[in-house]
Design an enzyme around this catalytic site. Structure first.
Site, PDB file in Angstrom:
ATOM      1  N   ARG A 126     -76.715 -45.283 -52.890  1.00 42.27           N
ATOM      2  CA  ARG A 126     -76.326 -46.393 -51.993  1.00 42.27           C
ATOM      3  C   ARG A 126     -75.191 -47.262 -52.542  1.00 42.27           C
ATOM      4  NH1 ARG A 126     -82.000 -46.642 -51.112  1.00 42.27           N
ATOM      5  NH2 ARG A 126     -82.465 -45.422 -49.261  1.00 42.27           N
ATOM      6  N   LYS A 148     -60.421 -47.945 -48.327  1.00 42.27           N
ATOM      7  CA  LYS A 148     -60.739 -46.956 -47.296  1.00 42.27           C
ATOM      8  C   LYS A 148     -61.037 -45.645 -48.006  1.00 42.27           C
ATOM      9  CE  LYS A 148     -58.376 -48.388 -43.099  1.00 42.27           C
ATOM     10  NZ  LYS A 148     -57.327 -48.033 -42.119  1.00 42.27           N
ATOM     11  N   GLU A 190     -44.736 -43.901 -46.925  1.00 42.89           N
ATOM     12  CA  GLU A 190     -45.630 -45.074 -46.878  1.00 42.89           C
ATOM     13  C   GLU A 190     -44.906 -46.327 -47.394  1.00 42.89           C
ATOM     14  OE1 GLU A 190     -48.388 -44.816 -45.254  1.00 42.89           O
ATOM     15  OE2 GLU A 190     -49.435 -42.934 -45.692  1.00 42.89           O
ATOM     16  N   LYS A 232     -49.722 -54.586 -49.331  1.00 43.50           N
ATOM     17  CA  LYS A 232     -51.023 -54.013 -48.953  1.00 43.50           C
ATOM     18  C   LYS A 232     -52.157 -54.964 -49.360  1.00 43.50           C
ATOM     19  CE  LYS A 232     -53.980 -50.347 -48.125  1.00 43.50           C
ATOM     20  NZ  LYS A 232     -54.184 -48.916 -48.013  1.00 43.50           N
ATOM     21  N   GLU A 242     -60.319 -53.935 -41.026  1.00 41.26           N
ATOM     22  CA  GLU A 242     -59.442 -53.584 -39.901  1.00 41.26           C
ATOM     23  C   GLU A 242     -59.932 -54.079 -38.539  1.00 41.26           C
ATOM     24  OE1 GLU A 242     -57.379 -49.788 -40.403  1.00 41.26           O
ATOM     25  OE2 GLU A 242     -57.403 -49.574 -38.222  1.00 41.26           O
ATOM     26  N   ARG A 246     -54.841 -55.353 -40.258  1.00 45.69           N
ATOM     27  CA  ARG A 246     -54.808 -54.117 -41.071  1.00 45.69           C
ATOM     28  C   ARG A 246     -54.410 -52.890 -40.240  1.00 45.69           C
ATOM     29  NH1 ARG A 246     -58.802 -52.073 -45.978  1.00 45.69           N
ATOM     30  NH2 ARG A 246     -57.582 -50.196 -46.389  1.00 45.69           N
ATOM     31  N   ASN A 250     -51.219 -48.630 -39.912  1.00 44.21           N
ATOM     32  CA  ASN A 250     -51.271 -47.300 -39.295  1.00 44.21           C
ATOM     33  C   ASN A 250     -50.011 -46.955 -38.510  1.00 44.21           C
ATOM     34  OD1 ASN A 250     -53.892 -46.328 -40.060  1.00 44.21           O
ATOM     35  ND2 ASN A 250     -54.690 -48.039 -38.880  1.00 44.21           N
ATOM     36  N   HIS A 253     -49.186 -43.370 -37.787  1.00 49.20           N
ATOM     37  CA  HIS A 253     -50.347 -42.549 -38.133  1.00 49.20           C
ATOM     38  C   HIS A 253     -51.007 -41.889 -36.922  1.00 49.20           C
ATOM     39  CE1 HIS A 253     -49.742 -44.363 -42.005  1.00 49.20           C
ATOM     40  NE2 HIS A 253     -50.831 -43.852 -42.524  1.00 49.20           N
ATOM     41  N   HIS A 257     -51.445 -38.262 -37.647  1.00 42.46           N
ATOM     42  CA  HIS A 257     -52.771 -37.633 -37.774  1.00 42.46           C
ATOM     43  C   HIS A 257     -52.903 -36.485 -36.778  1.00 42.46           C
ATOM     44  CE1 HIS A 257     -54.890 -41.333 -39.816  1.00 42.46           C
ATOM     45  NE2 HIS A 257     -54.118 -40.656 -40.629  1.00 42.46           N
ATOM     46  N   HIS A 270     -49.415 -35.434 -45.644  1.00 38.71           N
ATOM     47  CA  HIS A 270     -49.752 -36.651 -44.887  1.00 38.71           C
ATOM     48  C   HIS A 270     -48.498 -37.536 -44.706  1.00 38.71           C
ATOM     49  CE1 HIS A 270     -51.967 -40.160 -43.516  1.00 38.71           C
ATOM     50  NE2 HIS A 270     -51.436 -40.867 -44.498  1.00 38.71           N
TER      51      HIS A 270
HETATM   52  P1  NAD Z   1     -52.750 -35.286 -52.700  1.00 39.46           P
HETATM   53  O1  NAD Z   1     -53.863 -36.050 -53.235  1.00 39.46           O
HETATM   54  O2  NAD Z   1     -53.048 -33.975 -52.050  1.00 39.46           O
HETATM   55  O3  NAD Z   1     -51.677 -35.069 -53.854  1.00 39.46           O
HETATM   56  C1  NAD Z   1     -50.510 -34.348 -53.569  1.00 39.46           C
HETATM   57  C2  NAD Z   1     -50.306 -33.186 -54.561  1.00 39.46           C
HETATM   58  O4  NAD Z   1     -49.792 -33.700 -55.782  1.00 39.46           O
HETATM   59  C3  NAD Z   1     -51.573 -32.431 -54.912  1.00 39.46           C
HETATM   60  O5  NAD Z   1     -51.274 -31.085 -55.066  1.00 39.46           O
HETATM   61  C4  NAD Z   1     -51.945 -33.050 -56.257  1.00 39.46           C
HETATM   62  O6  NAD Z   1     -52.753 -32.207 -57.042  1.00 39.46           O
HETATM   63  C5  NAD Z   1     -50.597 -33.236 -56.873  1.00 39.46           C
HETATM   64  N1  NAD Z   1     -50.471 -34.260 -57.908  1.00 39.46           N
HETATM   65  C6  NAD Z   1     -51.103 -35.446 -57.968  1.00 39.46           C
HETATM   66  N2  NAD Z   1     -50.583 -36.180 -58.966  1.00 39.46           N
HETATM   67  C7  NAD Z   1     -49.633 -35.433 -59.553  1.00 39.46           C
HETATM   68  C8  NAD Z   1     -48.737 -35.659 -60.612  1.00 39.46           C
HETATM   69  N3  NAD Z   1     -48.658 -36.836 -61.236  1.00 39.46           N
HETATM   70  N4  NAD Z   1     -47.900 -34.656 -60.988  1.00 39.46           N
HETATM   71  C9  NAD Z   1     -47.926 -33.465 -60.314  1.00 39.46           C
HETATM   72  N5  NAD Z   1     -48.716 -33.211 -59.265  1.00 39.46           N
HETATM   73  C10 NAD Z   1     -49.564 -34.193 -58.888  1.00 39.46           C
HETATM   74  O7  NAD Z   1     -51.930 -36.131 -51.606  1.00 39.46           O
HETATM   75  P2  NAD Z   1     -51.465 -37.658 -51.552  1.00 39.46           P
HETATM   76  O8  NAD Z   1     -50.184 -37.638 -50.831  1.00 39.46           O
HETATM   77  O9  NAD Z   1     -51.571 -38.311 -52.846  1.00 39.46           O
HETATM   78  O10 NAD Z   1     -52.575 -38.318 -50.612  1.00 39.46           O
HETATM   79  C11 NAD Z   1     -52.738 -37.920 -49.266  1.00 39.46           C
HETATM   80  C12 NAD Z   1     -54.129 -38.280 -48.821  1.00 39.46           C
HETATM   81  O11 NAD Z   1     -54.300 -39.695 -48.915  1.00 39.46           O
HETATM   82  C13 NAD Z   1     -54.409 -37.905 -47.388  1.00 39.46           C
HETATM   83  O12 NAD Z   1     -55.672 -37.303 -47.302  1.00 39.46           O
HETATM   84  C14 NAD Z   1     -54.418 -39.228 -46.664  1.00 39.46           C
HETATM   85  O13 NAD Z   1     -55.254 -39.225 -45.534  1.00 39.46           O
HETATM   86  C15 NAD Z   1     -54.929 -40.144 -47.718  1.00 39.46           C
HETATM   87  N6  NAD Z   1     -54.574 -41.552 -47.532  1.00 39.46           N
HETATM   88  C16 NAD Z   1     -55.558 -42.473 -47.649  1.00 39.46           C
HETATM   89  C17 NAD Z   1     -55.271 -43.795 -47.507  1.00 39.46           C
HETATM   90  C18 NAD Z   1     -56.346 -44.821 -47.707  1.00 39.46           C
HETATM   91  O14 NAD Z   1     -56.115 -45.997 -47.424  1.00 39.46           O
HETATM   92  N7  NAD Z   1     -57.486 -44.447 -48.231  1.00 39.46           N
HETATM   93  C19 NAD Z   1     -53.956 -44.211 -47.253  1.00 39.46           C
HETATM   94  C20 NAD Z   1     -52.967 -43.245 -47.151  1.00 39.46           C
HETATM   95  C21 NAD Z   1     -53.286 -41.911 -47.290  1.00 39.46           C
HETATM   96  N1  GLY Z   2     -53.573 -46.737 -45.089  1.00 41.55           N
HETATM   97  C1  GLY Z   2     -54.120 -47.563 -44.089  1.00 41.55           C
HETATM   98  C2  GLY Z   2     -55.036 -48.620 -44.599  1.00 41.55           C
HETATM   99  O1  GLY Z   2     -55.337 -48.689 -45.764  1.00 41.55           O
HETATM  100  O2  GLY Z   2     -55.481 -49.417 -43.847  1.00 41.55           O
END
Ligand code: NAD
Ligand code: GLY
Length: 368
Positions: A126, A148, A190, A232, A242, A246, A250, A253, A257, A270
């Site tokens: 939990r 998130k 972003e 942010k 949100e 917030r 998006n 997005h 998405h 993404h």
């Molecule tokens: P990812 O986590 O897939 O990383 C991208 C690639 O880079 C992967 O292959 C990873 O292994 C590699 N990598 C990571 N660090 C590295 C480094 N220092 N050197 C070499 N390779 C490296 O993708 P991302 O772009 O980091 O994140 C995308 C995800 O984040 C999506 O799922 C998206 O929905 C999510 N997201 C979440 C939020 C939130 O608020 N929680 C906001 C924006 C995006």
């Molecule tokens: N990336 C969108 C949020 O954090 O609200």
């Protein structure tokens, strides 16, 4: 606007008793014990993936104090792994290691690892502590901050999740040196988003500095990360779950998405999908009379300079977009709610876009 130096810098996400710091700087992972203040107890599990582990797992271990019980879990890589099956593997590992409620999970990697580890932490017994150690630009400027967490569903992006804040965010900007250029560009989408929604000066700075950012100039990167995290943190402190402002985060997005889900998770990054989505949002804003052609041309030129896509996937028709967009989490009572631009640097949520206007945009927007 003055550019900040590239040395260590700390910001706060102000959420009362759940407030936490974001440390930003080069070489932070090399500082012995830097993660110590965020540990809930003596049990720690670092969760990363097979790409990041050989690069940074050892350094991350070194950032923990002597005498704690450190376990490691290395998951497969990729957006297609962001699902309940892999979150379940985290829970399995925690239970097999006998982890209790005072354990701490460390998310070492990009947004995929961060979102899954955060969600695993939100649900394990939990709710247990977790720390974000983001290693992609996208995760450093966006996903590691704000709590998130969650996974994708075959029918929709990020459809299962929870708000669960980390104890702290450690951004070692040196980790970007190993990031592939395509991933860096995805992160820039972003960064550009913050300028478009809330900070016209930052947007103008980005128009000048994108080449330096793509060249990994340390001063430029430090400024872009600090400014993005500050914006942010401000928005999250104002509206953690949100209910209002917030949603502006998006921008692009709803279109993005739809692209990610339709193409199959991982086909488009993404950030790439968000980049194309922001151009669609800008063009729709122009159709509604809010932006002029010069504004849209500025957005297009900035995305192009960041090496982001300027066209949607060739196999996505208008109805493919609309079907996916109708599942968006922002929608209320089956009304489509879109983040659009009243001006560059001023976003709004709009839920009365005439369907004909939206269809017109989706029909005319270029396809790759
Ligand atoms: P990812 O986590 O897939 O990383 C991208 C690639 O880079 C992967 O292959 C990873 O292994 C590699 N990598 C990571 N660090 C590295 C480094 N220092 N050197 C070499 N390779 C490296 O993708 P991302 O772009 O980091 O994140 C995308 C995800 O984040 C999506 O799922 C998206 O929905 C999510 N997201 C979440 C939020 C939130 O608020 N929680 C906001 C924006 C995006
Ligand atoms: N990336 C969108 C949020 O954090 O609200």
């Amino acid at each position: 606007m003055t550019q900040t130096p590239s040395g260590p810098h700390t910001l706060e996400v102000a959420l009362g008793s759940r407030s936490y710091p974001i440390h930003i700087g080069p070489g932070l992972l090399g500082e012995p014990g830097i993660l110590t203040p965020w540990l809930a107890g003596r049990q720690v599990m670092i969760i990363t993936n097979e790409t990041v582990a050989p690069l940074y797992l050892e350094r991350c271990r070194g950032a923990l104090p002597e005498g704690v019980e450190v376990h490691e879990l290395v998951l497969p890589d990729g957006e297609a792994t962001k699902n309940l099956e892999h979150v379940s593997r985290i829970w399995d590992a925690l239970l097999e290691a006998g982890f209790n409620r005072r354990c701490t999970l460390v998310a070492l990697g990009g947004g995929v690892i961060g979102d899954m580890v955060g969600f695993a932490a939100a649900c394990y017994q939990r709710g247990v502590a977790f720390i974000q150690v983001p290693t992609t630009l996208l995760a450093q400027v966006d996903s590691s901050v704000g709590g998130k967490t969650g996974v994708n569903h075959p029918l929709g992006k990020n459809m299962v999740g929870a708000f669960w804040q980390p104890r702290g965010v450690l951004i070692d900007t040196d980790t970007l040196e190993t990031l592939p250029p395509r991933e860096l560009s995805a992160g820039l989408a972003e960064v550009i988003k913050y300028g478009l929604i809330r900070d016209a000066d930052f947007l103008a700075w980005l128009e000048r500095e994108v080449p330096a950012l793509r060249g990994l100039d340390p001063e430029a990167l430090a400024h872009a990360i600090q400014r993005s995290c500050a914006l942010k943190a401000e928005i999250v402190a104002e509206d953690e779950t949100e209910q209002g402002v917030r949603a502006l985060l998006n921008l692009g997005h709803t279109f993005g998405h739809a692209i990610e889900a339709h193409q199959g998770y991982g086909a488009w990054l993404h950030g790439e999908a968000v980049g194309a989505g922001m151009l669609m949002a800008a063009e729709l804003s122009a159709r509604l009379g809010w932006l002029d052609e010069t504004d849209v041309a500025r957005v297009r030129a900035l995305l192009e300079a960041a090496a982001l896509p300027l066209a949607a996937p060739g196999d996505m028709g208008v109805d493919d977009f609309l079907a996916r967009m109708r599942l968006d989490k922002k929608n209320v009572d089956s009304r489509l709610r879109l983040v659009l631009l009243h001006a560059l640097g001023a976003a709004c949520v709009h839920d009365t876009t005439p369907e004909a206007t939206l269809r017109g945009l989706l029909e005319r927007f270029p396809r790759a």
